[in-house]
Design a protein around this motif. Structure first.
Motif, PDB file in Angstrom:
ATOM      1  N   SER A  41       0.837  -1.207   0.000  1.00 40.75           N
ATOM      2  CA  SER A  41       0.000   0.000   0.000  1.00 40.75           C
ATOM      3  C   SER A  41       0.870   1.255   0.000  1.00 40.75           C
ATOM      4  CB  SER A  41      -0.951   0.007   1.198  1.00 40.75           C
ATOM      5  OG  SER A  41      -0.364   0.607   2.310  1.00 40.75           O
ATOM      6  N   THR A  42       0.430   2.240  -0.741  1.00 37.66           N
ATOM      7  CA  THR A  42       1.167   3.506  -0.764  1.00 37.66           C
ATOM      8  C   THR A  42       1.120   4.182   0.602  1.00 37.66           C
ATOM      9  OG1 THR A  42      -0.775   4.641  -1.663  1.00 37.66           O
ATOM     10  CG2 THR A  42       0.889   3.885  -3.240  1.00 37.66           C
ATOM     11  N   ALA A  43       0.077   3.924   1.393  1.00 38.94           N
ATOM     12  CA  ALA A  43      -0.001   4.507   2.740  1.00 38.94           C
ATOM     13  C   ALA A  43       1.151   3.999   3.608  1.00 38.94           C
ATOM     14  CB  ALA A  43      -1.345   4.186   3.386  1.00 38.94           C
ATOM     15  N   SER A  44       1.439   2.699   3.534  1.00 41.97           N
ATOM     16  CA  SER A  44       2.556   2.138   4.301  1.00 41.97           C
ATOM     17  C   SER A  44       3.877   2.737   3.837  1.00 41.97           C
ATOM     18  CB  SER A  44       2.614   0.609   4.136  1.00 41.97           C
ATOM     19  OG  SER A  44       1.469   0.001   4.663  1.00 41.97           O
ATOM     20  N   ILE A  45       4.060   2.823   2.552  1.00 45.43           N
ATOM     21  CA  ILE A  45       5.297   3.376   1.997  1.00 45.43           C
ATOM     22  C   ILE A  45       5.449   4.841   2.403  1.00 45.43           C
ATOM     23  CG2 ILE A  45       6.489   4.007  -0.146  1.00 45.43           C
ATOM     24  CD1 ILE A  45       5.136   1.483  -1.384  1.00 45.43           C
ATOM     25  N   ASP A  46       4.368   5.605   2.288  1.00 47.10           N
ATOM     26  CA  ASP A  46       4.428   7.033   2.631  1.00 47.10           C
ATOM     27  C   ASP A  46       4.771   7.252   4.100  1.00 47.10           C
ATOM     28  OD1 ASP A  46       3.806   7.668   0.010  1.00 47.10           O
ATOM     29  OD2 ASP A  46       1.694   8.121   0.427  1.00 47.10           O
ATOM     30  N   ARG A  47       4.177   6.478   4.994  1.00 49.42           N
ATOM     31  CA  ARG A  47       4.454   6.632   6.433  1.00 49.42           C
ATOM     32  C   ARG A  47       5.911   6.278   6.750  1.00 49.42           C
ATOM     33  NH1 ARG A  47       0.790   3.723  10.294  1.00 49.42           N
ATOM     34  NH2 ARG A  47       1.968   4.965  11.779  1.00 49.42           N
ATOM     35  N   LEU A  48       6.390   5.164   6.180  1.00 49.69           N
ATOM     36  CA  LEU A  48       7.769   4.750   6.428  1.00 49.69           C
ATOM     37  C   LEU A  48       8.756   5.750   5.818  1.00 49.69           C
ATOM     38  CD1 LEU A  48       9.567   2.635   7.725  1.00 49.69           C
ATOM     39  CD2 LEU A  48       9.383   1.289   5.623  1.00 49.69           C
ATOM     40  N   TYR A  49       8.452   6.233   4.631  1.00 46.79           N
ATOM     41  CA  TYR A  49       9.293   7.229   3.960  1.00 46.79           C
ATOM     42  C   TYR A  49       9.424   8.496   4.809  1.00 46.79           C
ATOM     43  CZ  TYR A  49      10.690  10.645   0.378  1.00 46.79           C
ATOM     44  OH  TYR A  49      11.333  11.632  -0.326  1.00 46.79           O
TER      45      TYR A  49
END
Length: 108
Positions: A41-49
């Motif tokens: 999910s892009t949400a997971s990637i965005d939060r980790l980023y």
């Protein structure tokens, strides 16, 4: 590099179609690399980023210090779709067989 578009249904269920698994295995044998679009999910990637950018700024501010910026190994920065992605596990198992496991979690 082979790009495989994971369907929304595959992404929600965590189960990759037989055709996509076969495509992935062939690509890995041919190229050694593969992109599975929509598998995480892009949400997971965005939060980790965002967290890793914050950590990178902290490292930059430490005078004379050098240390790599790695994904934080604790909650709330552990995401199932990144660390325990059923589709990635399926492809890895198809390539390497039983007994395969993830030994390291990091980033470049």
């Amino acid at each position: 590099m082979k790009h495989i578009k994971i369907s929304d249904q595959e992404s929600r269920s965590g189960i990759m179609s037989k055709e996509h698994v076969e495509e992935a295995v062939v690509s890995m044998h041919r190229n050694g690399v593969l992109a599975l679009h929509n598998a995480v999910s892009t949400a997971s990637i965005d939060r980790l980023y965002a967290k890793m950018l914050e950590d990178a700024e902290q490292v930059k501010s430490e005078e004379g210090a050098y240390r790599p910026v790695v994904p934080p190994p604790k909650r709330p920065w552990l995401f199932k779709d990144i660390l325990f992605n059923e589709m990635v596990i399926t492809v890895t198992h198809a390539l390497l067989g039983d007994g395969v496991f993830n030994q390291q979690y990091g980033a470049n």
